[in-house]
Design an enzyme around this catalytic site. Structure first.
Site, PDB file in Angstrom:
ATOM      1  N   ASP A   1       0.714  -1.074  -0.009  1.00 30.88           N
ATOM      2  CA  ASP A   1      -0.164  -0.117   0.007  1.00 30.88           C
ATOM      3  C   ASP A   1       0.834   1.364  -0.044  1.00 30.88           C
ATOM      4  O   ASP A   1       0.244   2.293   0.393  1.00 30.88           O
ATOM      5  CB  ASP A   1      -1.061   0.058   1.247  1.00 30.88           C
ATOM      6  CG  ASP A   1      -0.242  -0.018   2.484  1.00 30.88           C
ATOM      7  OD1 ASP A   1       0.930  -0.384   2.796  1.00 30.88           O
ATOM      8  OD2 ASP A   1      -0.912   0.327   3.489  1.00 30.88           O
ATOM      9  N   GLU A   2       2.081   1.095  -0.490  1.00 31.07           N
ATOM     10  CA  GLU A   2       2.915   2.384  -0.285  1.00 31.07           C
ATOM     11  C   GLU A   2       4.165   2.342  -1.139  1.00 31.07           C
ATOM     12  O   GLU A   2       4.487   1.237  -1.298  1.00 31.07           O
ATOM     13  CB  GLU A   2       3.506   2.441   1.276  1.00 31.07           C
ATOM     14  CG  GLU A   2       4.371   3.827   1.561  1.00 31.07           C
ATOM     15  CD  GLU A   2       4.379   4.274   2.862  1.00 31.07           C
ATOM     16  OE1 GLU A   2       4.815   5.250   3.483  1.00 31.07           O
ATOM     17  OE2 GLU A   2       4.518   2.875   3.542  1.00 31.07           O
TER      18      GLU A   2
END
Length: 353
Positions: free
Chosen positions: A94-95
């Protein structure tokens, strides 16, 4: 991504929208993997035990994780990144860091690119993303948390030092709870306080991290965006529903863990020389035992053989609530090219649960 796992669950199940939910943590000894913003208002955080989360938020809804779905959406989001630049360094599902200095759209504004990417993610997935924009990875990372959820923050070159001076020390990326407490004891509460300390003082108090803190508070962070991050270790761990004291039961659990690592090693096509056994006792104290052998291994049998040796290395001091095995000193290390300005490479890895 904003509360990624929890947001995906709310996206896929409309009945969960607007409600306090936690991914994972539902079993007696479960741990929260992610919490929705509705749950965070009550103090629920990732890595918190499910029982504590439930006390903080009695109406909390626990949802089973679905990593196949998270990976699917993560890959879709990553494809959007590559529409703008090939310099994409994923940190997790997610990053990611993106270097858009020279980008495929010919857009001179990183701020506008971030806004466009966030809008495209929302259009393609229905999920919200936040972004930080600045001169280097360190400042951009901090800025990405500044206007969460569903926001972005740009720190212009001439604003960097003032931005960092006014920042609470616990918000500095790389300053964890223990380090923050130590800094408080030294009278360091903000970036300005940190900046007032000499490099010698910081090196004396924080060792190798001292020069790092000295530089980053001045906006100096020379780490480039690395599209091909080299895996430094690979492992798995399990928390048990009941504490275990029998070494026979521990060996049984270690066999399952070694089997999982073998599967991941085969998928990644890597092998390693250093086996580390992780033991967390019922009083939450943590112990690690490691052994390096002279050849690369990747099979369950060989990993388990070393893990057994480490298990019997000394007596257990208490009942055990968690066991983990990791394999490091991988054969990917020889493929890594270290920047001539960097003597050490730090890569943060997360065990999958």
């Amino acid at each position: 991504m904003d509360a990624f796992y929890a947001s995906v669950e709310q996206l896929d199940n409309p009945d969960l929208r607007g409600k306090a939910i936690a991914v994972g943590g539902g079993s007696k000894r479960g741990v929260v993997s992610a919490a929705s913003y509705e749950a965070r208002k009550f103090g629920v955080r990732s890595a918190m035990s499910g029982s504590i989360a439930k006390k903080l938020c009695p109406h909390l809804i626990f949802v089973k994780s679905n990593f196949d779905r998270y990976r699917e959406l993560s890959q879709r989001i990553r494809r959007i990144f590559f529409e703008y630049t090939d310099l994409v360094e994923p940190l997790s599902l997610d990053e990611a860091y993106l270097d858009v200095t020279e980008n495929k759209k010919g857009n001179p504004s990183a701020t506008l690119i971030a806004k466009e990417i966030r809008a495209k993610i929302k259009e393609k997935t229905g999920l919200n993303a936040s972004a930080g924009i600045s001169i280097n990875k360190f400042v951009a990372k901090i800025a990405s948390d500044y206007n969460k959820p569903n926001g972005q923050k740009t720190v212009m070159p001439d604003e960097v030092e003032e931005f960092l001076e006014n920042l609470e020390i616990r918000k500095f990326h790389g300053v964890g709870k223990v380090t923050a407490e130590k800094m408080y004891q030294l009278g360091i509460f903000t970036g300005k306080d940190l900046k007032a300390k000499s490099e010698e003082f910081l090196a004396e108090k924080f060792g190798k991290s001292g020069p790092y803190y000295y530089n980053v508070v001045r906006g100096i962070h020379l780490s480039e965006v690395k599209p091909n991050r080299i895996r430094k270790s690979l492992g798995a761990e399990r928390t048990f529903s009941e504490n275990i004291t029998s070494e026979i039961f521990m060996l049984e659990r270690l066999e399952h863990i070694a089997e999982e690592i073998e599967r991941r090693l085969a998928k990644s096509k890597v092998a390693g020389k250093t086996v580390t056994l992780k033991i967390k006792y019922s009083d939450f104290t943590l112990q690690t035992r490691s052994k390096t052998i002279s050849y690369y291994i990747s099979t369950k049998e060989l990993i388990l053989e070393v893990a057994k040796e480490l298990l019997y290395q000394e007596r257990m001091k208490d009942s055990v609530r968690l066991l983990g095995i990791s394999l490091s000193n991988l054969n990917t290390d020889k493929k890594e090219k270290i920047d001539e300005n960097e003597k050490e490479v730090y890569v943060q890895l997360k065990f999958e649960f």
